[in-house]
Write a protein that holds these residues in place. Structure first.
Motif, short mmCIF file in Angstrom:
data_model
loop_
_atom_site.label_atom_id
_atom_site.label_comp_id
_atom_site.label_asym_id
_atom_site.label_seq_id
_atom_site.Cartn_x
_atom_site.Cartn_y
_atom_site.Cartn_z
N ASN A 16 -25.45 -62.28 36.86
CA ASN A 16 -24.40 -61.39 36.42
C ASN A 16 -24.10 -61.68 34.95
N TYR A 17 -23.26 -60.85 34.35
CA TYR A 17 -22.97 -61.02 32.93
C TYR A 17 -22.37 -62.39 32.63
N GLY A 18 -21.45 -62.83 33.47
CA GLY A 18 -20.84 -64.14 33.24
C GLY A 18 -21.78 -65.28 33.46
N GLY A 19 -22.89 -65.02 34.15
CA GLY A 19 -23.88 -66.06 34.40
C GLY A 19 -25.02 -66.08 33.41
N MET A 20 -24.94 -65.30 32.32
CA MET A 20 -26.05 -65.25 31.36
C MET A 20 -26.18 -66.52 30.56
N SER A 21 -25.12 -67.31 30.47
CA SER A 21 -25.14 -68.62 29.81
C SER A 21 -23.74 -69.21 29.95
N SER A 22 -23.59 -70.47 29.59
CA SER A 22 -22.25 -71.06 29.62
C SER A 22 -21.33 -70.38 28.62
N LYS A 23 -21.87 -69.93 27.51
CA LYS A 23 -21.05 -69.24 26.50
C LYS A 23 -20.52 -67.92 27.06
N HIS A 24 -21.38 -67.18 27.75
CA HIS A 24 -20.93 -65.93 28.36
C HIS A 24 -19.89 -66.20 29.45
N ALA A 25 -20.08 -67.28 30.19
CA ALA A 25 -19.12 -67.66 31.23
C ALA A 25 -17.74 -67.90 30.63
N LEU A 26 -17.70 -68.63 29.54
CA LEU A 26 -16.42 -68.92 28.90
C LEU A 26 -15.79 -67.65 28.32
N GLU A 27 -16.62 -66.71 27.88
CA GLU A 27 -16.10 -65.42 27.41
C GLU A 27 -15.39 -64.69 28.54
N ILE A 28 -16.04 -64.65 29.71
CA ILE A 28 -15.44 -63.98 30.87
C ILE A 28 -14.10 -64.61 31.22
N LEU A 29 -14.06 -65.93 31.25
CA LEU A 29 -12.82 -66.63 31.59
C LEU A 29 -11.73 -66.36 30.57
N ASP A 30 -12.11 -66.28 29.31
CA ASP A 30 -11.13 -66.03 28.25
C ASP A 30 -10.53 -64.63 28.36
N LYS A 31 -11.36 -63.67 28.78
CA LYS A 31 -10.91 -62.27 28.84
C LYS A 31 -10.23 -61.91 30.15
N ALA A 32 -10.28 -62.83 31.13
CA ALA A 32 -9.66 -62.56 32.43
C ALA A 32 -8.72 -63.69 32.77
N PRO A 33 -7.51 -63.69 32.22
CA PRO A 33 -6.57 -64.79 32.44
C PRO A 33 -6.34 -65.07 33.92
N GLY A 34 -6.43 -66.35 34.28
CA GLY A 34 -6.20 -66.75 35.66
C GLY A 34 -7.45 -66.85 36.50
N LEU A 35 -8.57 -66.31 36.02
CA LEU A 35 -9.84 -66.42 36.75
C LEU A 35 -10.33 -67.86 36.73
N LYS A 36 -10.89 -68.33 37.84
CA LYS A 36 -11.47 -69.67 37.92
C LYS A 36 -12.95 -69.57 38.22
N TRP A 37 -13.61 -70.74 38.29
CA TRP A 37 -15.07 -70.77 38.42
C TRP A 37 -15.52 -71.44 39.70
N VAL A 38 -16.60 -70.90 40.30
CA VAL A 38 -17.34 -71.59 41.35
C VAL A 38 -18.71 -71.90 40.75
N PHE A 39 -19.03 -73.19 40.67
CA PHE A 39 -20.26 -73.58 39.99
C PHE A 39 -21.40 -73.76 40.98
N ASP A 40 -22.49 -73.03 40.77
CA ASP A 40 -23.70 -73.14 41.57
C ASP A 40 -24.69 -74.03 40.81
N THR A 41 -25.10 -75.13 41.44
CA THR A 41 -25.92 -76.13 40.75
C THR A 41 -27.34 -75.66 40.47
N ALA A 42 -27.88 -74.75 41.28
CA ALA A 42 -29.29 -74.36 41.12
C ALA A 42 -29.50 -73.07 40.36
N ASN A 43 -28.48 -72.21 40.29
CA ASN A 43 -28.69 -70.93 39.63
C ASN A 43 -29.15 -71.03 38.18
N PRO A 44 -28.72 -72.05 37.41
CA PRO A 44 -29.23 -72.15 36.04
C PRO A 44 -30.75 -72.36 35.97
#
Length: 299
Positions: free
Chosen positions: A154-182
C-alpha cells in the motif's frame, strides 16, 4: 481452575492461517496457540467486516462468546491492497460504518487498515490518499476505536518515509509492524531500480508508533523473484532482533502470527490442504513462544 495448555500471554494468531473452514479452527484451543484472543481475517467465504449487518454476523458473535474467545483486533479490508484510489470511496466508508458497531459489540479496540494499492510506478503518495486515510482514522477515533496501519502493499508501505508521511497526515493513526513485508516490497523512497526494503531500518523508524507486531519471516529468493517463508527467526525479517529491541523498550502489546509457509492468504494461486495448514500453524505458534521465552529469559 482449568487452564488452556501452553497458553502464552504474548502470542495471538490470525485465524485464517490455520485453515479456511470452521472445522479447522477449534484445533487451536488447548494446544498452545493463544486463541483466547483471536484476530479474525476476511476469507473468500466470509468477511465479518464487509458483510451487511445480518444474522450471520450475530450468530458468529454468539459462537465466539460461547467458546470464550475474545477478538483482539479486526484484520479488515479497509483501504487494503484490493482497492485503489479509483475504487469508489463509498466502498470504504461502508466497511468502516459496518465495522464500528461490530467492534463495539465484541469489545474490540483495534482494526487493521491500509492506504490503497499504489500504481506500479508510483513513488509519491497522492493527496487523496492522505485525505481518505485521515477521514477513516477520525471515524474510528471518534468512536473510541484505534485504527492501525500495516506496512504492506500500500502507499504507506512503500518505505519507512512514506509510512511516516501517512502517520503525519492522519493524526491519531498508529502502526502494526509486519516483520517480513519489507523483504518483498521495494523501497520507493530510493532511486530506481528500487532496492528491497530493510526490515530493521523500517522497524527503527516506526517502532515509536507501533502498537502491534505482526510476525512472519521470509528470505528473498532471487531465482524465483519471490519470497520463501521461514519459521520465525530463521529468515531475513530480523524477527529476533526486532522482538528483543521491542521488549527492551518496554513493548507489552499484541504479537500475532501469519506463517505463510503453507499457504499465502492473498495469493490466489496458493493452495494447501487443511491438515497441513493446521500442523504448520500450531508449530509456528509454538516456535514463536519459545523464541519469545529465549529473548525474555536468556540462559
Amino acid at each position: 481452575v482449568r487452564l488452556t495448555e501452553g497458553v502464552h500471554p504474548d502470542v495471538i494468531a490470525i485465524a485464517n492461517n490455520g485453515g479456511h473452514w470452521a472445522r479447522g479452527m477449534p484445533f487451536a484451543r488447548g494446544k498452545g496457540v493463544f486463541f483466547n484472543q483471536l484476530l479474525p481475517m476476511d476469507l473468500p467465504h466470509t468477511d465479518l467486516v464487509s458483510l451487511s449487518m445480518d444474522c450471520d454476523a450475530r450468530v458468529r458473535v454468539r459462537k465466539l462468546e460461547e467458546a470464550g474467545i475474545g477478538v483482539y483486533a479486526f484484520g479488515s479490508t479497509v483501504m487494503n491492497w484490493g482497492k485503489t484510489i479509483e475504487t469508489p470511496f463509498d466502498v470504504t466508508l461502508g466497511e468502516v460504518r459496518r465495522a464500528i458497531p461490530r467492534m463495539k459489540r465484541l469489545g474490540t479496540r483495534f482494526i487493521r487498515v491500509m492506504s490503497f494499492k499504489p500504481g506500479d510506478e508510483d513513488d509519491a503518495i497522492p493527496s487523496v490518499v492522505f485525505e481518505r486515510v485521515a477521514e477513516v482514522t477520525k471515524m474510528f477515533l471518534d468512536e473510541g476505536l484505534q485504527p492501525v496501519h500495516e506496512n504492506c502493499m500500500n502507499y504507506g508501505g512503500m518505505s519507512s518515509k512514506h509510512a511516516l508521511e501517512i502517520l503525519d497526515k492522519a493524526p491519531g493513526l498508529k502502526w502494526v509492524f509486519d516483520t517480513a513485508n519489507p523483504i518483498f516490497n521495494p523501497d520507493r523512497s530510493n532511486a530506481k531500480p528500487w532496492p528491497k526494503q530493510d526490515p530493521w531500518e523500517f522497524w527503527t523508524q516506526l517502532r515509536d508508533h507501533t502498537v502491534h507486531i505482526h510476525i512472519k519471516d521470509a528470505t528473498w529468493n532471487v531465482t524465483k523473484n519471490d519470497a520463501d517463508y521461514n519459521w520465525p527467526g530463521e529468515g531475513q525479517g530480523r524477527v529476533r532482533d526486532i522482538l528483543k529491541d521491542a521488549f527492551a523498550r518496554g513493548y507489552d502489546a499484541g504479537i500475532s502470527i501469519e506463517p505463510h509457509m503453507v499457504v499465502v492468504f492473498h495469493d490466489a494461486n496458493s493452495e494447501a490442504n487443511e491438515d497441513a495448514m493446521r500442523t504448520n500453524y500450531v508449530e509456528y505458534g509454538r516456535r514463536l513462544m519459545r523464541l519469545i521465552d529465549e529473548i525474555k529469559s536468556p540462559t
